[in-house]
Design an enzyme around this catalytic site. Sequence first.
Site, PDB file in Angstrom:
ATOM      1  N   ASP A 107       0.838  -1.198   0.000  1.00  0.00           N
ATOM      2  CA  ASP A 107       0.000   0.000   0.000  1.00  0.00           C
ATOM      3  C   ASP A 107       0.874   1.249   0.000  1.00  0.00           C
ATOM      4  O   ASP A 107       2.067   1.196  -0.272  1.00  0.00           O
ATOM      5  CB  ASP A 107      -0.923  -0.024   1.228  1.00  0.00           C
ATOM      6  CG  ASP A 107      -2.277   0.597   0.956  1.00  0.00           C
ATOM      7  OD1 ASP A 107      -2.332   1.827   0.759  1.00  0.00           O
ATOM      8  OD2 ASP A 107      -3.285  -0.138   0.941  1.00  0.00           O
ATOM      9  N   HIS A 116      -4.141   6.343   3.145  1.00  0.00           N
ATOM     10  CA  HIS A 116      -4.758   5.081   2.747  1.00  0.00           C
ATOM     11  C   HIS A 116      -4.129   3.880   3.445  1.00  0.00           C
ATOM     12  O   HIS A 116      -4.810   2.982   3.941  1.00  0.00           O
ATOM     13  CB  HIS A 116      -4.660   4.938   1.229  1.00  0.00           C
ATOM     14  CG  HIS A 116      -5.449   3.819   0.650  1.00  0.00           C
ATOM     15  ND1 HIS A 116      -4.929   2.551   0.485  1.00  0.00           N
ATOM     16  CD2 HIS A 116      -6.716   3.768   0.173  1.00  0.00           C
ATOM     17  CE1 HIS A 116      -5.844   1.771  -0.066  1.00  0.00           C
ATOM     18  NE2 HIS A 116      -6.939   2.486  -0.270  1.00  0.00           N
ATOM     19  N   SER A 163     -11.366  -0.924  -1.172  1.00  0.00           N
ATOM     20  CA  SER A 163     -10.087  -1.097  -0.474  1.00  0.00           C
ATOM     21  C   SER A 163     -10.307  -1.608   0.936  1.00  0.00           C
ATOM     22  O   SER A 163      -9.577  -2.474   1.430  1.00  0.00           O
ATOM     23  CB  SER A 163      -9.349   0.249  -0.389  1.00  0.00           C
ATOM     24  OG  SER A 163      -8.755   0.605  -1.603  1.00  0.00           O
TER      25      SER A 163
END
Length: 359
Positions: free
Chosen positions: A133, A154, A316
């Site tokens: 990520d 994120h 996600s």
Amino acid sequence: MPVQDLGGLVVDLPHLDLVLTVAGELRQDLTFGRPDELPDLRLARVPVSADVPESAFVDPEQLDLVLAQLRRWCAARFGGWTPEMGKDRPLENIFALGHPKSLGALVAEPADAPSTTSALANAGAGVRVTMLDVRLDVDLAAASGAEVPQVAGHGRFVKGVIGGLAPGAHVSVRPVLDAGGRGNTWDVVRALAAAVREDQAQVVNLSIGCRTADGEPPFVLRRAVEVLGEQTLIVAAAGNRWADPAVAQRSQPTWPATLPGVVAVGAAAAEFSPQLPWVDYLAPGVDIVSTFLSDVATKEQPLATFHGFAKWSGTSFAAAHLTGAVAAALPSSGSARAALADLASTEGSGITRYRWQEV
């Protein structure tokens, strides 16, 4: 004369010498650099560059032209056979694939820390998870000046979702995207190979993906999944889509989620989640609260300040939920795949098999 980087060719390692020899003869206007080899995956990446005057235009599709020339040359001489090869493609976190007109709930909002958790403190004890990520320690000032894109948080958010469900699991983070959510497939497969070889990950979470103009899978991702998919459970987000079903982008496959051997996860009861046959499971992905950036405003929420937590939606986080749930259940199930099957057959687990039907 300035050098323009054109990206990289990815080649089946046993045929690297053939490809370099032929490429050098066919395209003397280009320079093919020193290969970066991944023996575990039988792959090599060859950097390609062009020496051009500053004012010269260089076709951005040069690598496609090189691949076409190589394939024609080999097919003409070897009875139609060509070595497996492709190009190193750009790749993004799944949020970045959404279109501004359809963001809606996909914009992160400040939230308070969850007051309680239903997970046992030792859930997932001893289980090894690796997530690929955005790096957790991004330099926010360098990332975008005064405006911090929400994608910079994120990785923290995804790790928080996994850890909230399996606090006893060991979660390794291999950064493959910058603070803007951008990266390339070669870095992803290098990290994926390291997750299996070095981390000995039982589950790998990929809340990232790419789409291709021709709808075909990137060669490098396909090879990595073929080799590593038997050794670990690879979980990937299915991608966020435009709400308008008339838009072609809604039906485009997202890689690596669409590859055989990858668990593709969509968000339950979410308009932005793709309703396509290659989606395998649905998991919670709407209004999820998890860890986030601290003491910053984001480009998407310039008038709000985040204090370590956010509420966010997207596939996600559905993928992260499934990864965390599998990690929590794995010790009692014996393997990641058995844990996933148990969860999908258990009412109230939040994870269900996706059954596609045309509407």
